[in-house]
Design an enzyme around this catalytic site. Structure first.
Site, mmCIF file in Angstrom:
data_model
loop_
_atom_site.group_PDB
_atom_site.id
_atom_site.type_symbol
_atom_site.label_atom_id
_atom_site.label_comp_id
_atom_site.label_asym_id
_atom_site.label_seq_id
_atom_site.Cartn_x
_atom_site.Cartn_y
_atom_site.Cartn_z
ATOM 1 C CG HIS A 267 -3.843 -1.700 -1.301
ATOM 2 N ND1 HIS A 267 -4.912 -2.589 -1.380
ATOM 3 C CD2 HIS A 267 -4.226 -0.749 -0.410
ATOM 4 C CE1 HIS A 267 -5.883 -2.187 -0.579
ATOM 5 N NE2 HIS A 267 -5.503 -1.063 0.030
ATOM 6 C CG MET B 142 -11.715 -2.342 5.698
ATOM 7 S SD MET B 142 -10.196 -1.972 4.779
ATOM 8 C CE MET B 142 -9.330 -0.837 5.867
ATOM 9 C CG ASP C 92 -5.276 2.644 0.626
ATOM 10 O OD1 ASP C 92 -6.145 1.765 0.644
ATOM 11 O OD2 ASP C 92 -4.152 2.506 1.148
ATOM 12 C CG ASP D 192 -6.038 -2.358 3.660
ATOM 13 O OD1 ASP D 192 -4.930 -2.028 4.092
ATOM 14 O OD2 ASP D 192 -6.734 -1.644 2.899
ATOM 15 C CG HIS E 27 -9.195 -0.165 -0.302
ATOM 16 N ND1 HIS E 27 -8.603 -0.111 0.937
ATOM 17 C CD2 HIS E 27 -10.531 -0.278 -0.050
ATOM 18 C CE1 HIS E 27 -9.523 -0.178 1.877
ATOM 19 N NE2 HIS E 27 -10.706 -0.275 1.308
ATOM 20 C CG MET F 186 -8.796 7.341 1.459
ATOM 21 S SD MET F 186 -7.900 7.648 2.976
ATOM 22 C CE MET F 186 -6.984 6.120 3.131
ATOM 23 C CB SER G 102 -0.897 0.005 1.242
ATOM 24 O OG SER G 102 -1.511 1.277 1.351
ATOM 25 C CG MET H 36 -11.450 3.124 1.835
ATOM 26 S SD MET H 36 -9.883 3.302 2.714
ATOM 27 C CE MET H 36 -8.770 3.311 1.316
#
Ligand code: DX5
Ligand code: ZN
Length: 222
Positions: free
Chosen positions: A32, A136, A34, A174, A65, A36, A8, A67
């Protein structure tokens, strides 16, 4: 269980992403990313342009991923941008079933993520349709948090469903995955492990990642 590790890059040096990725690439299978939006989680991070740019010089397959709110609208755009696997949150999606189908039609792998407070039973009906279940192990939003070991029960439960129903999905964990927790996670049945600060905050990320992989493999055969 074949162990897959995703690095990540949330807490990697954003000014040197290419170099950061190279430093762990011998022991990481995926990168990975992220995403957001400061609505689904109280933080902002990478968007589509970062994913596109990583995809242009792809060193490893990209695991996005999301979010974010409204994944129904946004997730397909991440496939277009070059993600090889797109994971969205069950809690944020309006129609998970439809979105899973749509992403598969675009030839992406599809992951469904659940926050710590969401029980596995909420997503049971989707398990035979997805490629990755993301359990998670922290509240999503930030790197560097502590692993919630209570989540291992959920991982075990998912692994036993996979065994009983002969499913092929991977179980990803994760959040807070590091030297003290990675072996527990793979022992519980996680075969796709996301590692952020445990690698990128280490003195030697490549060496840290190698040790982490060895521990994960050890857990998977115990
Ligand atoms: C947290 C993110 C994680 C995070 C993991 O919301 O989804 O991917 O980067 O970082 P560490 O491994 O530091 O907990
Ligand atoms: Zn993540």
């Amino acid at each position: 269980m074949d162990i897959k590790i995703a690095a990540s890059i949330l807490n990697a040096d954003a000014n040197n992403l290419e170099k950061e990725i190279s430093s762990v690439s011998a022991s990481a299978d995926w990168i990975h990313v992220d995403v957001m939006d400061n609505h689904f989680v109280p933080n902002l991070s990478f968007g589509i342009n970062v994913l596109e740019s990583l995809a242009q010089k792809k060193q490893k397959p990209l695991d996005a991923h999301l979010m974010i709110e409204d994944p129904d609208n946004w997730a397909p755009k991440f496939v277009e941008a070059g993600a090889d696997s797109v994971t969205f949150h069950y809690e944020a999606a309006k129609d998970s079933k439809k979105l899973i189908k749509e992403l598969h039609a675009m030839k992406s792998r599809v992951g469904l993520a659940i926050k710590p407070k969401t029980p596995l039973s909420d997503v049971k009906e989707f398990l035979s349709d997805i490629d990755v279940l993301l359990v998670m192990t922290v509240e999503p939003g930030f790197g560097g948090q502590s692993f919630m070991s209570e989540m291992l029960e959920k991982v075990k439960e998912a692994r036993s469903i996979i065994n009983n129903e002969k499913l092929t999905m991977w179980v990803q964990v994760d959040g807070g995955v590091g030297l003290k927790t990675i072996e527990l996670a793979s022992q519980a049945g996680a075969d796709f492990l996301v590692v952020g600060s445990a690698a990128f905050s280490a003195q030697d990320p490549g060496k840290a990642m190698k040790e982490l992989r060895e521990l994960a493999v050890k857990g998977s055969i115990n």
